[in-house]
Motif scaffolding. Structure first.
Motif, PDB file in Angstrom:
ATOM      1  N   ILE A  42       5.798 -10.381   4.794  1.00  0.00           N
ATOM      2  CA  ILE A  42       5.957  -9.991   3.391  1.00  0.00           C
ATOM      3  C   ILE A  42       7.099  -8.985   3.304  1.00  0.00           C
ATOM      4  O   ILE A  42       7.049  -7.919   3.896  1.00  0.00           O
ATOM      5  N   GLU A  77      -3.602  -2.443  -0.232  1.00  0.00           N
ATOM      6  CA  GLU A  77      -2.207  -2.098   0.038  1.00  0.00           C
ATOM      7  C   GLU A  77      -2.009  -1.680   1.492  1.00  0.00           C
ATOM      8  O   GLU A  77      -0.985  -2.005   2.098  1.00  0.00           O
ATOM      9  N   VAL A 135      -3.103 -12.985   2.364  1.00  0.00           N
ATOM     10  CA  VAL A 135      -3.168 -12.131   1.179  1.00  0.00           C
ATOM     11  C   VAL A 135      -4.442 -12.437   0.389  1.00  0.00           C
ATOM     12  O   VAL A 135      -5.167 -11.518  -0.014  1.00  0.00           O
ATOM     13  N   THR A 141      -7.472 -11.071   2.210  1.00  0.00           N
ATOM     14  CA  THR A 141      -7.523  -9.617   2.088  1.00  0.00           C
ATOM     15  C   THR A 141      -8.069  -9.216   0.730  1.00  0.00           C
ATOM     16  O   THR A 141      -8.912  -8.315   0.633  1.00  0.00           O
ATOM     17  N   THR A 148       0.591 -16.803   5.424  1.00  0.00           N
ATOM     18  CA  THR A 148       0.781 -15.501   4.781  1.00  0.00           C
ATOM     19  C   THR A 148       0.080 -15.459   3.436  1.00  0.00           C
ATOM     20  O   THR A 148      -0.591 -14.469   3.101  1.00  0.00           O
ATOM     21  N   PHE A 151       4.328 -11.122  -4.601  1.00  0.00           N
ATOM     22  CA  PHE A 151       4.861 -10.768  -3.296  1.00  0.00           C
ATOM     23  C   PHE A 151       5.935 -11.755  -2.881  1.00  0.00           C
ATOM     24  O   PHE A 151       5.959 -12.896  -3.315  1.00  0.00           O
ATOM     25  N   TYR A 166       6.054  -6.335  -2.134  1.00  0.00           N
ATOM     26  CA  TYR A 166       4.991  -6.746  -3.043  1.00  0.00           C
ATOM     27  C   TYR A 166       4.808  -5.693  -4.125  1.00  0.00           C
ATOM     28  O   TYR A 166       5.214  -4.553  -3.970  1.00  0.00           O
ATOM     29  N   LYS A 189      -3.598  -2.848   4.070  1.00  0.00           N
ATOM     30  CA  LYS A 189      -3.573  -4.087   4.875  1.00  0.00           C
ATOM     31  C   LYS A 189      -2.279  -4.864   4.648  1.00  0.00           C
ATOM     32  O   LYS A 189      -1.722  -5.439   5.581  1.00  0.00           O
ATOM     33  N   LEU A 190      -1.778  -4.903   3.410  1.00  0.00           N
ATOM     34  CA  LEU A 190      -0.565  -5.675   3.114  1.00  0.00           C
ATOM     35  C   LEU A 190       0.680  -5.029   3.711  1.00  0.00           C
ATOM     36  O   LEU A 190       1.650  -5.716   4.016  1.00  0.00           O
TER      37      LEU A 190
END
Length: 95
Positions: free
Chosen positions: A85, A76, A26, A29, A22, A8, A88, A78-79
């Motif tokens: 970000i 994915e 990740v 998560t 950050t 990412f 990613y 959540k990201l």
């Protein structure tokens, strides 16, 4: 369980503390959805091949992990809402 990698790119226009937060977000998560054996490698600032969200540089981070592939959709989701970000990619590691 399958081995995966996530690369990412974090915005370089934020502070070092925000970059660390950050990366931790990740990792949290991933672990929340069952990832184990997390190994994070910070690759640092690099010039992007093309502008992303009007940014020319990015802070690259690679994290390797083991996880059940059925949970990747939730990860994915959540990201996608993490604003720091830029981009990613999650790939299956065949090695």
């Amino acid at each position: 369980m399958t081995k995966y990698e996530i690369m990412f790119i974090v915005s370089t226009q934020i502070s070092e503390e925000e970059k660390k937060e950050t990366i931790e977000k990740v990792e949290k998560t991933l672990t929340r959805y069952g990832a184990t054996e997390l190994v994070t490698e910070i690759m640092g600032d690099k010039k992007l091949a093309y502008p992303i969200k009007k940014k020319e540089n990015g802070y690259y981070v690679l994290t390797k992990f083991v996880m059940d592939g059925t949970q990747l959709v939730e990860v994915e989701t959540k990201l996608n809402i993490v604003e720091t970000i830029l981009k990613y990619m999650i790939v299956r590691n065949e090695k």
